[in-house]
Design a protein around this motif. Structure first.
Motif, PDB file in Angstrom:
ATOM      1  N   VAL A   1      30.002  18.165  35.576  1.00  0.00           N
ATOM      2  CA  VAL A   1      31.137  17.306  35.884  1.00  0.00           C
ATOM      3  C   VAL A   1      31.680  16.806  34.555  1.00  0.00           C
ATOM      4  O   VAL A   1      30.918  16.444  33.654  1.00  0.00           O
ATOM      5  CB  VAL A   1      30.775  16.108  36.796  1.00  0.00           C
ATOM      6  CG1 VAL A   1      30.382  16.570  38.180  1.00  0.00           C
ATOM      7  CG2 VAL A   1      29.677  15.252  36.188  1.00  0.00           C
ATOM      8  N   GLY A   2      32.990  16.791  34.415  1.00  0.00           N
ATOM      9  CA  GLY A   2      33.599  16.298  33.187  1.00  0.00           C
ATOM     10  C   GLY A   2      33.812  17.390  32.164  1.00  0.00           C
ATOM     11  O   GLY A   2      34.104  18.543  32.506  1.00  0.00           O
ATOM     12  N   ASP A   3      33.627  17.046  30.877  1.00  0.00           N
ATOM     13  CA  ASP A   3      33.987  17.976  29.813  1.00  0.00           C
ATOM     14  C   ASP A   3      32.811  18.415  28.948  1.00  0.00           C
ATOM     15  O   ASP A   3      33.014  19.029  27.901  1.00  0.00           O
ATOM     16  CB  ASP A   3      35.077  17.375  28.916  1.00  0.00           C
ATOM     17  CG  ASP A   3      34.738  15.974  28.437  1.00  0.00           C
ATOM     18  OD1 ASP A   3      33.585  15.532  28.630  1.00  0.00           O
ATOM     19  OD2 ASP A   3      35.626  15.309  27.876  1.00  0.00           O
ATOM     20  N   SER A   4      31.574  18.125  29.346  1.00  0.00           N
ATOM     21  CA  SER A   4      30.435  18.766  28.702  1.00  0.00           C
ATOM     22  C   SER A   4      30.413  20.222  29.161  1.00  0.00           C
ATOM     23  O   SER A   4      30.730  20.515  30.312  1.00  0.00           O
ATOM     24  CB  SER A   4      29.134  18.059  29.068  1.00  0.00           C
ATOM     25  OG  SER A   4      29.115  16.754  28.530  1.00  0.00           O
ATOM     26  N   ARG A   5      30.025  21.127  28.294  1.00  0.00           N
ATOM     27  CA  ARG A   5      30.295  22.550  28.544  1.00  0.00           C
ATOM     28  C   ARG A   5      29.066  23.420  28.337  1.00  0.00           C
ATOM     29  O   ARG A   5      28.207  23.133  27.518  1.00  0.00           O
ATOM     30  CB  ARG A   5      31.419  23.013  27.611  1.00  0.00           C
ATOM     31  CG  ARG A   5      31.971  24.395  27.890  1.00  0.00           C
ATOM     32  CD  ARG A   5      33.060  24.757  26.889  1.00  0.00           C
ATOM     33  NE  ARG A   5      34.208  23.871  26.949  1.00  0.00           N
ATOM     34  CZ  ARG A   5      35.240  23.953  26.108  1.00  0.00           C
ATOM     35  NH1 ARG A   5      35.234  24.859  25.132  1.00  0.00           N
ATOM     36  NH2 ARG A   5      36.257  23.122  26.233  1.00  0.00           N
TER      37      ARG A   5
ATOM     38  N   LYS B   1      31.052  33.493  26.795  1.00  0.00           N
ATOM     39  CA  LYS B   1      31.502  33.361  28.179  1.00  0.00           C
ATOM     40  C   LYS B   1      31.257  31.933  28.637  1.00  0.00           C
ATOM     41  O   LYS B   1      30.121  31.478  28.661  1.00  0.00           O
ATOM     42  CB  LYS B   1      30.755  34.334  29.095  1.00  0.00           C
ATOM     43  CG  LYS B   1      31.148  34.218  30.563  1.00  0.00           C
ATOM     44  CD  LYS B   1      30.364  35.194  31.438  1.00  0.00           C
ATOM     45  CE  LYS B   1      30.766  35.061  32.901  1.00  0.00           C
ATOM     46  NZ  LYS B   1      30.009  36.010  33.760  1.00  0.00           N
ATOM     47  N   GLN B   2      32.316  31.215  28.983  1.00  0.00           N
ATOM     48  CA  GLN B   2      32.164  29.841  29.450  1.00  0.00           C
ATOM     49  C   GLN B   2      31.713  29.848  30.906  1.00  0.00           C
ATOM     50  O   GLN B   2      32.337  30.485  31.762  1.00  0.00           O
ATOM     51  CB  GLN B   2      33.477  29.075  29.306  1.00  0.00           C
ATOM     52  CG  GLN B   2      33.350  27.607  29.684  1.00  0.00           C
ATOM     53  CD  GLN B   2      34.560  26.796  29.283  1.00  0.00           C
ATOM     54  OE1 GLN B   2      35.223  27.080  28.289  1.00  0.00           O
ATOM     55  NE2 GLN B   2      34.877  25.765  30.056  1.00  0.00           N
ATOM     56  N   LEU B   3      30.622  29.132  31.190  1.00  0.00           N
ATOM     57  CA  LEU B   3      30.067  29.091  32.538  1.00  0.00           C
ATOM     58  C   LEU B   3      30.436  27.816  33.280  1.00  0.00           C
ATOM     59  O   LEU B   3      30.299  27.752  34.505  1.00  0.00           O
ATOM     60  CB  LEU B   3      28.540  29.216  32.477  1.00  0.00           C
ATOM     61  CG  LEU B   3      27.994  30.486  31.822  1.00  0.00           C
ATOM     62  CD1 LEU B   3      26.472  30.465  31.835  1.00  0.00           C
ATOM     63  CD2 LEU B   3      28.518  31.741  32.504  1.00  0.00           C
ATOM     64  N   SER B   4      30.858  26.803  32.567  1.00  0.00           N
ATOM     65  CA  SER B   4      31.244  25.534  33.182  1.00  0.00           C
ATOM     66  C   SER B   4      32.764  25.437  33.259  1.00  0.00           C
ATOM     67  O   SER B   4      33.481  26.318  32.780  1.00  0.00           O
ATOM     68  CB  SER B   4      30.684  24.368  32.358  1.00  0.00           C
ATOM     69  OG  SER B   4      31.146  24.463  31.013  1.00  0.00           O
ATOM     70  N   VAL B   5      33.250  24.368  33.860  1.00  0.00           N
ATOM     71  CA  VAL B   5      34.689  24.120  33.969  1.00  0.00           C
ATOM     72  C   VAL B   5      34.994  22.752  33.381  1.00  0.00           C
ATOM     73  O   VAL B   5      34.342  21.760  33.728  1.00  0.00           O
ATOM     74  CB  VAL B   5      35.152  24.176  35.445  1.00  0.00           C
ATOM     75  CG1 VAL B   5      36.579  23.667  35.578  1.00  0.00           C
ATOM     76  CG2 VAL B   5      35.052  25.597  35.987  1.00  0.00           C
TER      77      VAL B   5
ATOM     78  N   PRO C   1      30.047  18.616  41.403  1.00  0.00           N
ATOM     79  CA  PRO C   1      29.961  19.509  40.250  1.00  0.00           C
ATOM     80  C   PRO C   1      30.546  20.887  40.518  1.00  0.00           C
ATOM     81  O   PRO C   1      30.578  21.359  41.655  1.00  0.00           O
ATOM     82  CB  PRO C   1      28.449  19.606  40.006  1.00  0.00           C
ATOM     83  CG  PRO C   1      27.865  19.474  41.371  1.00  0.00           C
ATOM     84  CD  PRO C   1      28.740  18.473  42.087  1.00  0.00           C
ATOM     85  N   HIS C   2      30.992  21.515  39.465  1.00  0.00           N
ATOM     86  CA  HIS C   2      31.260  22.945  39.515  1.00  0.00           C
ATOM     87  C   HIS C   2      29.927  23.648  39.300  1.00  0.00           C
ATOM     88  O   HIS C   2      29.180  23.306  38.380  1.00  0.00           O
ATOM     89  CB  HIS C   2      32.240  23.344  38.409  1.00  0.00           C
ATOM     90  CG  HIS C   2      32.381  24.823  38.234  1.00  0.00           C
ATOM     91  ND1 HIS C   2      31.638  25.533  37.312  1.00  0.00           N
ATOM     92  CD2 HIS C   2      33.148  25.739  38.879  1.00  0.00           C
ATOM     93  CE1 HIS C   2      31.955  26.816  37.394  1.00  0.00           C
ATOM     94  NE2 HIS C   2      32.865  26.965  38.322  1.00  0.00           N
ATOM     95  N   VAL C   3      29.591  24.604  40.153  1.00  0.00           N
ATOM     96  CA  VAL C   3      28.311  25.309  40.063  1.00  0.00           C
ATOM     97  C   VAL C   3      28.573  26.797  39.858  1.00  0.00           C
ATOM     98  O   VAL C   3      29.368  27.409  40.577  1.00  0.00           O
ATOM     99  CB  VAL C   3      27.463  25.096  41.333  1.00  0.00           C
ATOM    100  CG1 VAL C   3      26.152  25.854  41.219  1.00  0.00           C
ATOM    101  CG2 VAL C   3      27.188  23.610  41.547  1.00  0.00           C
ATOM    102  N   LYS C   4      27.902  27.361  38.875  1.00  0.00           N
ATOM    103  CA  LYS C   4      28.054  28.771  38.544  1.00  0.00           C
ATOM    104  C   LYS C   4      26.674  29.407  38.449  1.00  0.00           C
ATOM    105  O   LYS C   4      25.776  28.872  37.795  1.00  0.00           O
ATOM    106  CB  LYS C   4      28.778  28.913  37.197  1.00  0.00           C
ATOM    107  CG  LYS C   4      28.802  30.316  36.619  1.00  0.00           C
ATOM    108  CD  LYS C   4      29.780  31.223  37.335  1.00  0.00           C
ATOM    109  CE  LYS C   4      29.891  32.578  36.624  1.00  0.00           C
ATOM    110  NZ  LYS C   4      30.837  33.489  37.313  1.00  0.00           N
TER     111      LYS C   4
END
Length: 249
Positions: free
Chosen positions: A112-116, A126-130, A181-184
């Motif tokens: 959640v937020g901008d930790s990546r 490859k970015q896995l978070s949003v 959360p965004h979940v990947k």
């Protein structure tokens, strides 16, 4: 990994100390591939206390039979706990990114937020978070009765205050914020070299590919994590910077 002032209050309530920097590493033999992790964090140049905090632990294989559902529930419970204890912790909030690695083969990323979270596969990032940015979730915020501002020289903010669209806590803004959360899920094959978890103090001054390139040839995970924080500082990042590197050998 969590950031912002809520973490400092949580550490104080729990009796943990506060420091301007911390570093460490670990390793696991619980999978077919040797896996090591290292972390490093440094305080930014702002006048407030250190806001970033991170945890890295190894668990037994098959720790969760349904990790995606478990992490969604964990985020919900964390948000509820922070809100319930706002009298002790204050009315602030926090971002977070988490990684669950199962049997060295299945990686579950949530944020959640901008930790990546960024993965390196054959040298490619490859970015896995949003990144949950207010302008990207404007319609959802407005449907909840909130608004998004964009003033000259500033970033988009929820209700003119918060620069992320999702967060733990932030009781005064909670009606307009989500903590979902965004979940990947990412399967780990032999081409995956490592992944990085880091707070926005790093990503404000480095692209995903720059971060991967900076540490690809560093085999020690702790040294790699420290290298990234040092590079962010050299690029004039003024925010707190925390970083975990998990390397597959």
């Amino acid at each position: 990994m969590m950031g912002r002032d809520i973490i400092q209050r949580m550490k104080e309530v729990a009796g943990f100390g506060s420091s301007t920097s911390d570093t460490g590493k670990g390793k696991s033999k619980q999978s077919a591939r040797r896996i090591t992790h290292g972390f490093h964090l440094v305080k930014g140049k702002s006048r407030h206390a250190m806001e970033d905090y991170l945890v890295a632990q190894f668990r037994q294989p098959n720790f969760w039979t349904n990790p995606e559902e478990a992490v969604m529930k964990a985020y919900q419970m964390t948000d509820e706990t922070i809100l319930d204890k706002s009298g002790e912790l204050g009315r602030g909030g926090s971002t977070a990114v988490t990684a669950i690695l199962i049997d060295g083969e299945k990686l579950v990323i949530a944020n959640v937020g901008d930790s990546r979270a960024v993965l390196c596969r054959k040298g490619a990032a490859k970015q896995l978070s949003v990144d949950h940015e207010p302008d990207k979730e404007r319609s959802e915020i407005e449907n909840k009765g909130g608004f998004v501002t964009l003033l000259p020289g500033d970033v988009p903010r929820v209700d003119g205050r918060l620069a992320v669209a999702r967060a733990f806590g932030d009781k005064s803004l909670k009606k307009h914020l989500s903590s979902k959360p965004h979940v990947k899920v990412q399967m780990i094959d032999s081409n995956v070299e490592f992944f990085i978890l880091a707070s926005d103090g790093l990503w404000k001054v480095m692209t995903n590919q720059e971060a991967v390139d900076a540490i690809r040839n560093i085999k020690d995970a702790q040294t790699a994590a420290k290298r990234l924080t040092e590079e962010a500082v050299s690029r004039k990042s003024k925010d707190d910077i925390s970083c975990i590197v998990v390397r597959f050998h």
